[in-house]
Scaffold this active site. Structure first.
Site, short mmCIF file in Angstrom:
data_model
loop_
_atom_site.label_atom_id
_atom_site.label_comp_id
_atom_site.label_asym_id
_atom_site.label_seq_id
_atom_site.Cartn_x
_atom_site.Cartn_y
_atom_site.Cartn_z
N SER A 262 0.75 -1.00 0.02
CA SER A 262 0.09 0.05 -0.12
C SER A 262 1.16 1.22 0.16
O SER A 262 2.31 1.23 0.18
CB SER A 262 -0.97 -0.02 1.12
OG SER A 262 -0.08 0.31 2.34
N LYS A 263 0.17 2.28 -0.23
CA LYS A 263 0.79 3.54 -0.29
C LYS A 263 1.57 3.82 1.09
O LYS A 263 2.53 4.60 1.15
CB LYS A 263 -0.02 4.91 -0.56
CG LYS A 263 0.53 6.28 -0.50
CD LYS A 263 -0.15 7.26 -1.47
CE LYS A 263 -0.12 8.61 -0.65
NZ LYS A 263 1.22 8.89 -0.09
N ARG A 264 0.85 3.45 2.25
CA ARG A 264 1.31 3.70 3.51
C ARG A 264 2.76 2.93 3.58
O ARG A 264 3.65 3.25 4.51
CB ARG A 264 0.43 3.12 4.47
CG ARG A 264 -0.03 4.26 5.29
CD ARG A 264 -1.11 3.94 6.51
NE ARG A 264 -2.29 3.52 5.92
CZ ARG A 264 -3.07 2.40 6.16
NH1 ARG A 264 -2.42 1.64 7.22
NH2 ARG A 264 -4.18 2.00 5.18
#
Ligand code: GLU
Length: 504
Positions: A262-264
């Protein structure tokens, strides 16, 4: 369908920047198309108007331009099967929805969101299907005439696909093998909504793949659950014979731990998950991109190609041409691929070493300019050439490694390297070396080497480390002859004088 022309498509929804997983999907489509002399189509799936993000389409096109992935037809590329933007194909979809309605393979439904919610509360695991559709407000319970009356009166409706129970659905997937399910587990999916006069993803996707003569659907694993419905739609339209082959690619997984990338993860571990920097038009948030972070597009391509596939040999460095000839869709892995971003950095390092200095130089020149140094292109190129072997992942790492090429050093006896190498006799040796260099006509690498090596052999002096102190101020930099030749005689002597004055 063995003689069918290979035609693949990349069909993003313009709901934001292109995720790196989407880039890999497009790359695999591209490799497969090129390998088979086929076509690659760029289609924009923008039927979900609520999720449309301005600028996303342009961003996606620019990303592929940077990466060197070329489309043969589609939005921005032209072609015989347009328009390629789904929001411009309403008439086409209306026709095909009507076909299913006329043949009794789809039906109008009028249930409001409230009514649907009430049913979901009432019946555990409610699904709109053969067992429940008779309890709902639709054409099948109201009759066609009443349904048409409601529509004429302006009531909003959807068209649902009538999934017949008891049918075996077979998805032949080139990566996962055969997937078989019973149609009973599927629901009567919405194909069209009167509210925005647009089809849903499923209907538009199938109709377009058929009309655009797509031969292979290569897409992310997240679309696998939709595949049985898609097979039933092909059958309902009578297109089973030309149904594309499916290949669902494995997920990209977090570099550490479990689950989907994910972007996180990128924010947490410091790597981009988008090809280009993205400026969110609503929040103003800026997300980093591979391009702006200093990756070479070839390195990104090579890195991504090996996330979910490998050539079955030890070869890791593969150009686009290598990939095109060696890629094998059927040998893609079924299990998710860990997103090893450190490996991505390693690829960049390898590609930097093997890329022309002239291509790398402008990036470094811009960094120099930020430091207030305006160096001519050939000088910058020469420095990049001398220094790129020093295990740098990114060109921006060059600056602290080679500031001394452009700025005269300061001298400091507390510097560890200086203290160690500026011993008794160093000043006398440097004076002698200065004298030798001052008299040298040929200041090239070879000219210096011949003169200094002979002098060193004759006198037993090993001048190199103290000389490095003079020219660099500390223990870094390239070969001394290379450095002195780059600086030129005048600057070399000037730095030696300054060192002698400061350290004597
Ligand atoms: N529009 C879908 C997406 O955003 C395409 C899925 C497909 O390739 O069928 O990924």
């Amino acid at each position: 369908m063995t003689d069918r022309k290979v035609r693949v498509r990349f069909a993003p929804s313009p709901t934001g920047p292109l995720h790196i997983g989407g880039v890999r999907t497009a790359l695999y489509n591209y490799l497969f198309a090129r390998q088979h002399g086929g076509d690659m189509i760029f289609r924009i799936e923008d039927t979900d108007s609520a999720r449309f993000v301005p600028g996303a389409e342009e961003y996606i096109i620019e990303s592929f331009k940077w990466l060197g992935i070329h489309f043969d037809e589609g939005v921005g590329f032209g072609g015989q099967h347009g328009p390629y933007r789904q929001s411009e194909r309403r008439d086409i979809y209306r026709r095909y929805v009507q076909q299913l309605l006329d043949e009794g393979k789809a039906y109008y439904a009028f249930d409001t969101p409230e009514e649907l919610n009430a049913k979901r509360e009432e019946i555990k695991n409610f699904q709109y299907d053969a067992t429940t559709r008779s309890m709902m407000r639709n054409q099948l319970t109201l009759g066609l005439e009443e349904a048409q009356r409601l529509i004429a009166r302006g009531e909003q409706y959807v068209v649902r696909f009538k999934v017949e129970p008891g049918e075996e659905v077979h998805v032949a997937d080139l990566i996962r093998g055969d997937v078989r399910i019973m149609s009973d587990i599927l629901d009567d999916k919405v194909l069209y909504k009167s509210a925005d006069d647009l089809p849903t993803y499923h209907l538009a996707n199938i109709v377009d793949d058929h009309l655009m003569e797509v031969s292979h659907v290569i897409r992310g694993e997240e679309w696998l659950p939709s595949a049985p419905l898609h097979v039933l739609l092909y059958r309902a339209f009578g297109w089973a014979d030309t149904m594309p082959a499916f290949a669902h690619l494995p997920l990209l997984l977090k570099p550490d731990g479990k689950g989907k990338l994910s972007k996180r993860d990128g924010d947490r571990l410091g790597f981009p998950v988008f090809p280009l920097e993205w400026h969110d038009p609503k929040s103003g948030e800026v997300s980093s991109g591979y391009r702006e972070s200093g990756y070479l597009p070839e390195a990104v391509i090579n890195f991504l190609a090996l996330l979910g596939w490998n050539p079955g040999t030890d070869q890791e460095i593969l150009s686009m041409d290598d990939l095109i000839s060696q890629f094998d869709l059927t040998k893609c892995s079924k299990s998710g691929a860990k997103f090893d971003y450190v490996k991505g950095q390693w690829f960049n390092r390898e590609y930097i070493i093997h890329t022309d200095n002239a291509r790398l130089a402008p990036t470094f020149r811009a960094i120099l300019q930020e430091q207030g140094i305006d160096a001519p292109a050939e000088r910058v190129e020469a420095v990049v050439g001398m220094m790129k072997m020093k295990k740098i992942n990114f060109i921006k790492e060059l600056w602290p490694l080679c500031d001394f090429f452009f700025i005269a050093p300061t001298y400091d006896l507390d510097d560890k390297f200086t203290r160690k190498n500026w011993k008794d006799g160093a000043a006398a040796d440097m004076k002698a070396l200065r004298h030798l260099l001052a008299g040298l006509d040929d200041f090239s690498i070879a000219g210096q080497k011949a003169a200094i090596d002979a002098w060193a052999a004759e006198t037993g002096v090993k001048p190199w480390n103290a000389w490095r102190v003079c020219l660099v101020g500390t223990g870094k930099g390239p070969d001394m002859y290379e450095l002195a030749a780059f600086l030129g005689k005048e600057e070399t002597l000037r730095r030696m004088d300054a060192a002698l004055q400061a350290l004597a």
